[in-house]
Scaffold this motif. Structure first.
Motif, PDB file in Angstrom:
ATOM      1  N   GLU A  21      -3.812   4.088   9.613  1.00 53.46           N
ATOM      2  CA  GLU A  21      -2.642   4.152  10.494  1.00 53.46           C
ATOM      3  C   GLU A  21      -3.063   3.799  11.919  1.00 53.46           C
ATOM      4  OE1 GLU A  21      -2.482   8.786  11.926  1.00 53.46           O
ATOM      5  OE2 GLU A  21      -1.567   8.334   9.989  1.00 53.46           O
ATOM      6  N   THR A  22      -2.189   3.097  12.598  1.00 53.60           N
ATOM      7  CA  THR A  22      -2.431   2.795  14.008  1.00 53.60           C
ATOM      8  C   THR A  22      -2.069   4.035  14.798  1.00 53.60           C
ATOM      9  OG1 THR A  22      -1.924   0.464  13.684  1.00 53.60           O
ATOM     10  CG2 THR A  22      -1.829   1.290  15.939  1.00 53.60           C
ATOM     11  N   ALA A  23      -3.040   4.571  15.538  1.00 54.56           N
ATOM     12  CA  ALA A  23      -2.827   5.799  16.304  1.00 54.56           C
ATOM     13  C   ALA A  23      -2.399   5.498  17.740  1.00 54.56           C
ATOM     14  CB  ALA A  23      -4.098   6.634  16.303  1.00 54.56           C
ATOM     15  N   TRP A  24      -2.837   4.352  18.278  1.00 57.44           N
ATOM     16  CA  TRP A  24      -2.536   4.000  19.674  1.00 57.44           C
ATOM     17  C   TRP A  24      -2.794   2.520  19.878  1.00 57.44           C
ATOM     18  CZ3 TRP A  24      -5.903   1.944  23.331  1.00 57.44           C
ATOM     19  CH2 TRP A  24      -5.420   1.879  24.640  1.00 57.44           C
ATOM     20  N   THR A  25      -1.917   1.869  20.620  1.00 53.53           N
ATOM     21  CA  THR A  25      -2.123   0.467  20.998  1.00 53.53           C
ATOM     22  C   THR A  25      -1.990   0.372  22.494  1.00 53.53           C
ATOM     23  OG1 THR A  25      -1.217  -0.307  18.899  1.00 53.53           O
ATOM     24  CG2 THR A  25      -1.348  -1.918  20.680  1.00 53.53           C
ATOM     25  N   GLY A  26      -3.009  -0.233  23.128  1.00 57.44           N
ATOM     26  CA  GLY A  26      -2.991  -0.414  24.583  1.00 57.44           C
ATOM     27  C   GLY A  26      -2.053  -1.533  24.996  1.00 57.44           C
ATOM     28  N   ASP A  27      -1.841  -1.632  26.280  1.00 64.54           N
ATOM     29  CA  ASP A  27      -0.958  -2.674  26.828  1.00 64.54           C
ATOM     30  C   ASP A  27      -1.535  -4.050  26.642  1.00 64.54           C
ATOM     31  OD1 ASP A  27       0.698  -0.651  27.686  1.00 64.54           O
ATOM     32  OD2 ASP A  27      -0.278  -0.496  29.628  1.00 64.54           O
ATOM     33  N   ARG A  65      -5.416  13.081  19.896  1.00 62.06           N
ATOM     34  CA  ARG A  65      -4.470  11.969  19.811  1.00 62.06           C
ATOM     35  C   ARG A  65      -3.839  11.594  21.150  1.00 62.06           C
ATOM     36  NH1 ARG A  65      -1.947  10.314  14.604  1.00 62.06           N
ATOM     37  NH2 ARG A  65      -3.108  11.367  12.979  1.00 62.06           N
ATOM     38  N   ASP A  66      -4.249  12.177  22.244  1.00 65.47           N
ATOM     39  CA  ASP A  66      -3.690  11.811  23.547  1.00 65.47           C
ATOM     40  C   ASP A  66      -4.443  10.591  24.093  1.00 65.47           C
ATOM     41  OD1 ASP A  66      -2.296  11.693  25.891  1.00 65.47           O
ATOM     42  OD2 ASP A  66      -2.747  13.737  26.532  1.00 65.47           O
ATOM     43  N   TYR A  67      -4.463   9.538  23.284  1.00 64.93           N
ATOM     44  CA  TYR A  67      -5.222   8.346  23.629  1.00 64.93           C
ATOM     45  C   TYR A  67      -4.693   7.648  24.873  1.00 64.93           C
ATOM     46  CZ  TYR A  67      -7.306   8.878  18.996  1.00 64.93           C
ATOM     47  OH  TYR A  67      -7.967   9.360  17.890  1.00 64.93           O
ATOM     48  N   ALA A  68      -3.405   7.742  25.112  1.00 61.17           N
ATOM     49  CA  ALA A  68      -2.829   7.093  26.293  1.00 61.17           C
ATOM     50  C   ALA A  68      -3.458   7.610  27.585  1.00 61.17           C
ATOM     51  CB  ALA A  68      -1.313   7.295  26.325  1.00 61.17           C
ATOM     52  N   ARG A  69      -3.865   8.867  27.617  1.00 63.20           N
ATOM     53  CA  ARG A  69      -4.528   9.419  28.802  1.00 63.20           C
ATOM     54  C   ARG A  69      -6.049   9.335  28.714  1.00 63.20           C
ATOM     55  NH1 ARG A  69      -1.966  15.081  29.375  1.00 63.20           N
ATOM     56  NH2 ARG A  69      -3.944  15.441  30.406  1.00 63.20           N
ATOM     57  N   ALA A  70      -6.591   9.349  27.500  1.00 64.05           N
ATOM     58  CA  ALA A  70      -8.041   9.340  27.322  1.00 64.05           C
ATOM     59  C   ALA A  70      -8.654   7.954  27.536  1.00 64.05           C
ATOM     60  CB  ALA A  70      -8.401   9.860  25.939  1.00 64.05           C
ATOM     61  N   VAL A  71      -7.937   6.891  27.141  1.00 66.58           N
ATOM     62  CA  VAL A  71      -8.416   5.528  27.371  1.00 66.58           C
ATOM     63  C   VAL A  71      -8.170   5.229  28.846  1.00 66.58           C
ATOM     64  CG1 VAL A  71      -8.130   3.085  26.779  1.00 66.58           C
ATOM     65  CG2 VAL A  71      -7.988   4.836  24.979  1.00 66.58           C
ATOM     66  N   GLN A  72      -9.261   4.966  29.592  1.00 66.13           N
ATOM     67  CA  GLN A  72      -9.178   4.876  31.056  1.00 66.13           C
ATOM     68  C   GLN A  72      -9.835   3.589  31.597  1.00 66.13           C
ATOM     69  OE1 GLN A  72     -11.213   8.645  31.823  1.00 66.13           O
ATOM     70  NE2 GLN A  72      -9.233   9.587  32.267  1.00 66.13           N
TER      71      GLN A  72
END
Length: 188
Positions: free
Chosen positions: A182-188, A7-14
């Motif tokens: 469920e929404t797990a992560w939304t990018g900027d 779930r650490d998508y903020a760091r995994a999405v690059q």
């Protein structure tokens, strides 16, 4: 590069990693032009949807599925750069991370969602198409980009009226009927 906690998508999405950005641009370059109009709006043009379709087809046709030891999203997630170095292999959340990274690298707004049906779970990426009439127009254009005019791709609507196109294993199609999403992560 180390694996990240699940779930650490903020760091995994690059999307800003040069190797990921270059890969995404190369895939999208068969549909040259601006992703959005006006630029910065994040609402995809016909060209932008063509770029997303090309990225998705390239990733899904080259992907080699290899499961994690457990389906809990608490195990680990592979950062996009690592997945690219591995030759595009991993499970559903790794695929969602790679799709989200590449689409965001060319200007798209993406999110990763989790779907559940009993004890089964799945993760996939979704592309923001816009709100209201703008979103509906983009949804119709997504069918055209996929070579299926008149087809309505799988999508969801958020609480603010925004439409999100499914970027699961198959463009615009869902591979599972989730009873809970469920929404797990939304990018900027």
């Amino acid at each position: 590069e180390p694996l990240l906690p699940g779930r650490d998508y903020a760091r995994a999405v690059q999307p800003n990693e040069p190797v990921v950005r270059d890969y995404a641009v190369r895939l999208a370059s068969g549909s040259p032009g601006a992703y959005d109009e006006p630029q910065g709006s994040r609402v995809p043009t016909e060209t932008g949807l063509g770029q997303v379709y090309r990225i998705h087809v390239a990733l899904s046709s080259s992907w080699k599925y290899v499961s994690d030891p457990a389906l809990s999203w608490s195990d680990y997630a592979s950062p996009a750069r690592r997945t690219l170095a591995l030759g595009l292999a991993g499970d559903c959340d790794d695929f969602a991370i790679m799709v989200a990274s590449c689409v965001q690298a060319v200007g798209g707004r993406v999110r990763i969602v989790h779907g559940f049906d009993g004890r089964s779970g799945h993760a996939w990426a979704e592309l923001w198409l816009g709100q209201g009439e703008q979103g509906r127009l983009s949804l119709a254009r997504a069918g055209v980009a996929a070579g299926r005019p008149g087809w309505t791709p799988a999508h969801s609507q958020d609480a603010r009226g925004g439409l999100w196109l499914s970027l699961d294993w198959k463009f615009g199609e869902l591979s599972m009927r989730a009873t809970r999403v469920e929404t797990a992560w939304t990018g900027d």
